[in-house]
Enzyme design. Structure first.
Site, PDB file in Angstrom:
ATOM      1  N   ASP A  40       0.838  -1.200   0.000  1.00 18.85           N
ATOM      2  CA  ASP A  40       0.000   0.000   0.000  1.00 18.85           C
ATOM      3  C   ASP A  40       0.875   1.252   0.000  1.00 18.85           C
ATOM      4  O   ASP A  40       1.564   1.540   0.980  1.00 18.85           O
ATOM      5  CB  ASP A  40      -0.895  -0.029   1.247  1.00 18.85           C
ATOM      6  CG  ASP A  40      -2.100   0.883   1.134  1.00 18.85           C
ATOM      7  OD1 ASP A  40      -2.144   1.700   0.205  1.00 18.85           O
ATOM      8  OD2 ASP A  40      -2.993   0.787   1.993  1.00 18.85           O
ATOM      9  N   ASP A  41       0.867   1.977  -1.111  1.00 16.40           N
ATOM     10  CA  ASP A  41       1.639   3.227  -1.253  1.00 16.40           C
ATOM     11  C   ASP A  41       3.148   2.998  -1.286  1.00 16.40           C
ATOM     12  O   ASP A  41       3.928   3.845  -0.834  1.00 16.40           O
ATOM     13  CB  ASP A  41       1.312   4.217  -0.122  1.00 16.40           C
ATOM     14  CG  ASP A  41      -0.124   4.719  -0.152  1.00 16.40           C
ATOM     15  OD1 ASP A  41      -0.867   4.347  -1.080  1.00 16.40           O
ATOM     16  OD2 ASP A  41      -0.505   5.474   0.757  1.00 16.40           O
ATOM     17  N   CYS A  78      -5.562   4.088  -4.262  1.00 17.45           N
ATOM     18  CA  CYS A  78      -5.720   2.686  -3.891  1.00 17.45           C
ATOM     19  C   CYS A  78      -7.000   2.004  -4.358  1.00 17.45           C
ATOM     20  O   CYS A  78      -6.958   1.010  -5.083  1.00 17.45           O
ATOM     21  CB  CYS A  78      -5.573   2.540  -2.378  1.00 17.45           C
ATOM     22  SG  CYS A  78      -6.490   3.772  -1.438  1.00 17.45           S
ATOM     23  N   ARG A  82      -7.588  -1.204  -7.001  1.00 17.92           N
ATOM     24  CA  ARG A  82      -8.099  -2.506  -6.570  1.00 17.92           C
ATOM     25  C   ARG A  82      -9.334  -2.902  -7.357  1.00 17.92           C
ATOM     26  O   ARG A  82      -9.548  -4.088  -7.647  1.00 17.92           O
ATOM     27  CB  ARG A  82      -8.368  -2.459  -5.060  1.00 17.92           C
ATOM     28  CG  ARG A  82      -7.095  -2.319  -4.247  1.00 17.92           C
ATOM     29  CD  ARG A  82      -7.321  -1.743  -2.846  1.00 17.92           C
ATOM     30  NE  ARG A  82      -6.097  -1.139  -2.359  1.00 17.92           N
ATOM     31  CZ  ARG A  82      -5.157  -1.779  -1.657  1.00 17.92           C
ATOM     32  NH1 ARG A  82      -5.338  -3.043  -1.317  1.00 17.92           N
ATOM     33  NH2 ARG A  82      -4.064  -1.162  -1.270  1.00 17.92           N
ATOM     34  N   LYS A 143      -6.337  -5.612   3.267  1.00 19.65           N
ATOM     35  CA  LYS A 143      -7.163  -4.441   2.962  1.00 19.65           C
ATOM     36  C   LYS A 143      -8.102  -4.703   1.794  1.00 19.65           C
ATOM     37  O   LYS A 143      -7.674  -5.132   0.723  1.00 19.65           O
ATOM     38  CB  LYS A 143      -6.241  -3.254   2.651  1.00 19.65           C
ATOM     39  CG  LYS A 143      -6.943  -1.992   2.181  1.00 19.65           C
ATOM     40  CD  LYS A 143      -5.933  -0.881   1.993  1.00 19.65           C
ATOM     41  CE  LYS A 143      -6.520   0.331   1.298  1.00 19.65           C
ATOM     42  NZ  LYS A 143      -5.538   1.426   1.167  1.00 19.65           N
ATOM     43  N   HIS A 236       1.632   2.248   4.077  1.00 24.53           N
ATOM     44  CA  HIS A 236       0.732   3.403   4.233  1.00 24.53           C
ATOM     45  C   HIS A 236       0.885   3.985   5.640  1.00 24.53           C
ATOM     46  O   HIS A 236       1.021   3.254   6.611  1.00 24.53           O
ATOM     47  CB  HIS A 236      -0.699   2.921   4.016  1.00 24.53           C
ATOM     48  CG  HIS A 236      -1.738   3.997   3.874  1.00 24.53           C
ATOM     49  ND1 HIS A 236      -2.023   4.890   4.883  1.00 24.53           N
ATOM     50  CD2 HIS A 236      -2.581   4.297   2.861  1.00 24.53           C
ATOM     51  CE1 HIS A 236      -2.992   5.699   4.493  1.00 24.53           C
ATOM     52  NE2 HIS A 236      -3.344   5.364   3.254  1.00 24.53           N
ATOM     53  N   ASP A 342      -0.050  -0.571  -5.122  1.00 23.96           N
ATOM     54  CA  ASP A 342      -1.326  -0.115  -5.657  1.00 23.96           C
ATOM     55  C   ASP A 342      -1.247   1.257  -6.313  1.00 23.96           C
ATOM     56  O   ASP A 342      -2.169   1.662  -7.027  1.00 23.96           O
ATOM     57  CB  ASP A 342      -2.404  -0.114  -4.563  1.00 23.96           C
ATOM     58  CG  ASP A 342      -2.062   0.784  -3.378  1.00 23.96           C
ATOM     59  OD1 ASP A 342      -0.910   1.255  -3.282  1.00 23.96           O
ATOM     60  OD2 ASP A 342      -2.947   0.999  -2.527  1.00 23.96           O
ATOM     61  N   ASN A 343      -0.173   1.995  -6.098  1.00 21.31           N
ATOM     62  CA  ASN A 343       0.036   3.313  -6.693  1.00 21.31           C
ATOM     63  C   ASN A 343       1.421   3.786  -6.268  1.00 21.31           C
ATOM     64  O   ASN A 343       2.174   3.041  -5.636  1.00 21.31           O
ATOM     65  CB  ASN A 343      -1.046   4.322  -6.261  1.00 21.31           C
ATOM     66  CG  ASN A 343      -1.403   4.279  -4.791  1.00 21.31           C
ATOM     67  OD1 ASN A 343      -2.502   3.888  -4.420  1.00 21.31           O
ATOM     68  ND2 ASN A 343      -0.475   4.664  -3.928  1.00 21.31           N
TER      69      ASN A 343
END
Length: 607
Positions: A40-41, A78, A82, A143, A236, A342-343
């Site tokens: 995440d991130d 995010c 997804r 998540k 994150h 995710d990014n």
């Protein structure tokens, strides 16, 4: 907008909008397993296979024996990413034309519009649903962020067994501190979980443990091929990690983010990930330069990066635990593993948010230097470190430039044989669904699935590309294919290595820009004036994309820029942050209901 008004809007988003035959068991016995892992991130350069100094031996092993994708693309945030992963199509079709939190802030623009439901809609056949119907054991741990009432939980969208964080993030340890933006809404299948009762909870560790346990049960009972989804919430913010890991990185970042960025760029060139003559992006930020910080400020900032690095290493350690189980159970060689972010890395700075500001944080958190990284601290690492993480690209998460949408990706699958080790092929997160289905020898259901009308994927399978050692033989996307992006009013369209972008500005004077990404990895040399005909072709393609996907643009795109006003709203008495209120809509879900009541009370008393 008042607290009650926004709660009602979020409630409406969740409530108002709104089985196939199995393959033969003999065929399933020959089917591959799938493990999709998301950080995440995480920035493009944050792993050792992509030039980082952070210790990630398990991901390094997967990369050494698999394929690194240098031109893999996601959405710029995010939940849209997804939704694209799960559907194989564009986020504007799958239900996340904007993030749910943004829709809630601007209901007059998007509320009730197709493609802007704020959850994974029924217009798409979700990948776990398709695989479940084909006889796969489907499981996830981590998540979700794709829907927060029971009919939109993971268990309702194809996951047979799930432990999920429904919201977009949470504090990584068990804590009694209630953060309005990060409500810890956990569920096991349909059952709400009070995570404060979980022993030794640290998000990264716990998600991996739950996934391993689910895989063990499947292997002991049904021995079905599996589709496993492991979406971490790290790295994150808030930046939190085990103290011993943080200590391991002490002093490593004392020279600051500029030096770190240059070291990573040099390593990328050495590894063959970045051409020697590539144009890299400058750093865009108003944050103070390292040289202008006081020694105390430098020490604080360096420690935030130390904690971030520790979080990344802990992700790698958790992945190693899953790999160890797969090897012990003789399933590793038959498992297609994909790792991605995710990014881009998040460069948000929340010092102006009341409860996070340095002057008020002691009322809610202990952000003393000695306590940074513990469960009662709440910190982030800021735009300069984030742009070291996204080097060589321009900007960070939330931006349509490469720093927001270009993410690290690794594929490992021994049955592919000896193929590429590094692929510079342009690929997207939408491609994962068709790739998985082709490897599993399962057809997409077409336009009818589970008695409802669905769309077909826009992504393309990678299988032919993966099977060939010459990456120039089988392209995933041909030279005439165009791929579009839009989020927060920012627009982009890409065909081949040319990319056009439109970034709104405050004066409303923005124009389309044009870049050749072959060498210009930093989107620095704007070719709009030199190649107007090509720019026109791409802008025309953008309008086709806009029509095909149902993009709805706001009149004032600057007003909805990233980061959205959810951050400012935390310091405003008249606005409540857009949390996952949908998960509390069912009266029986007392834990979630109490969280909402506590939130409203917290806001009314604190501000």
């Amino acid at each position: 907008m008042s607290i009650i008004s926004l709660l009602i809007v979020l409630f409406i988003i969740e409530y108002v909008q709104g089985d196939s035959a199995s393959m033969s068991q003999s065929k399933l016995n020959d089917s591959p397993n799938f493990l999709i892992i998301i950080a995440d991130d995480l920035g493009w350069s944050d792993l050792s296979p992509f030039g980082s100094e952070i210790n990630t031996p398990n991901l390094q092993m997967l990369a050494n024996n698999g394929i690194r994708f240098t031109d893999f693309h996601t959405s710029s945030t995010c939940s849209p990413t997804r939704s694209m992963l799960m559907s194989g199509t564009d986020n504007h079709i799958a239900g996340f034309g904007q993030m749910r939190e943004t829709i809630a802030l601007y209901p007059d623009i998007w509320l009730g519009k197709p493609g802007y439901e704020g959850y994974l809609n029924k217009r798409v056949a979700a990948l776990p649903e398709i695989l479940q119907d084909a006889g796969y054991f489907t499981t996830m741990s981590g998540k979700w962020h794709l829907g927060s009432i029971p009919e939109r939980f993971p268990v309702s969208r194809g996951f047979e067994e799930s432990f999920a964080l429904l919201s977009g993030g949470a504090i990584h340890y068990v804590t009694e501190i209630l953060i309005p933006l990060l409500v810890p809404s956990y569920v096991h299948n349909f059952e709400p979980i009070n995570y404060t009762l979980l022993e030794n909870f640290y998000s990264t560790d716990y998600f991996a443990t739950q996934l391993i346990n689910n895989l063990k049960v499947n292997n002991a009972k049904s021995k079905k091929p599996f589709f496993a989804y492991l979406p971490f919430t790290a790295p994150h913010w808030p930046l939190q990690a085990p103290a011993d890991l943080i200590a391991k990185y002490k002093g490593m970042y004392d020279d600051g983010p500029t030096v770190l960025r240059e070291k990573r760029l040099a390593k990328q060139r050495q590894l063959g990930l970045l051409p020697d003559d590539a144009i890299v992006s400058p750093v865009y930020t108003n944050a103070k330069e390292w040289e202008k910080l006081t020694p105390t400020e430098r020490a604080f900032s360096a420690k935030t990066m130390e904690i971030y690095a520790a979080m990344v290493e802990r992700i790698d350690f958790a992945i190693g635990r899953v790999i160890d189980y797969l090897k012990e159970s003789n399933q590793f060689d038959n498992t297609f593993i994909m790792f991605m972010s995710d990014n881009g890395a998040d460069g948000v700075d929340m010092r102006n948010v009341s409860i996070f500001s340095p002057t008020q944080s002691t009322q809610f958190f202990n952000n003393s230097y000695e306590n940074l990284g513990n469960k009662d601290s709440f910190i982030w690492y800021g735009p300069r470190w984030a742009q070291a993480s996204t080097a060589p690209s321009r900007m960070t998460k939330g931006h349509i430039t490469e720093g927001g949408i270009r993410s690290p990706a690794i594929v490992h699958y021994p049955k592919l044989g000896k193929t590429l080790n590094i692929s510079h092929e342009f690929t997207t997160v939408m491609d994962i669904l068709p790739t998985v289905l082709e490897l599993a020898n399962i057809s997409h259901p077409g336009t009818i699935f589970r008695n409802r009308t669905v769309v077909t994927p826009r992504g393309k399978s990678w299988v032919s590309h993966l099977l060939n050692s010459n990456e120039h033989v089988h392209h995933v996307h041909n030279e005439q294919d165009f791929i579009g992006w839009e989020l927060f009013g920012q627009r982009a369209i890409r065909r081949g290595n040319y990319k056009a972008i439109f970034i709104p500005n405050q004066l409303n004077t923005a124009k389309w820009e044009l870049y050749n990404l072959t060498q210009d990895k930093g989107e620095f040399n704007n070719l709009a004036d030199q190649q107007p005909d090509l720019l026109k072709e791409l802008v025309d393609a953008w309008f086709i994309y806009e029509a095909e996907t149902g993009v709805i643009l706001p009149e004032d795109a600057w007003a909805i820029r990233y980061p959205p006003n959810i951050f400012g709203s935390l310091g405003n008495q008249n606005v409540t942050p857009p949390i996952e209120i949908g998960s509390i809509g069912v009266i029986n879900y007392i834990n979630f209901y109490l969280y909402a009541c506590a939130l409203v009370l917290y806001l009314s008393l604190s501000f």
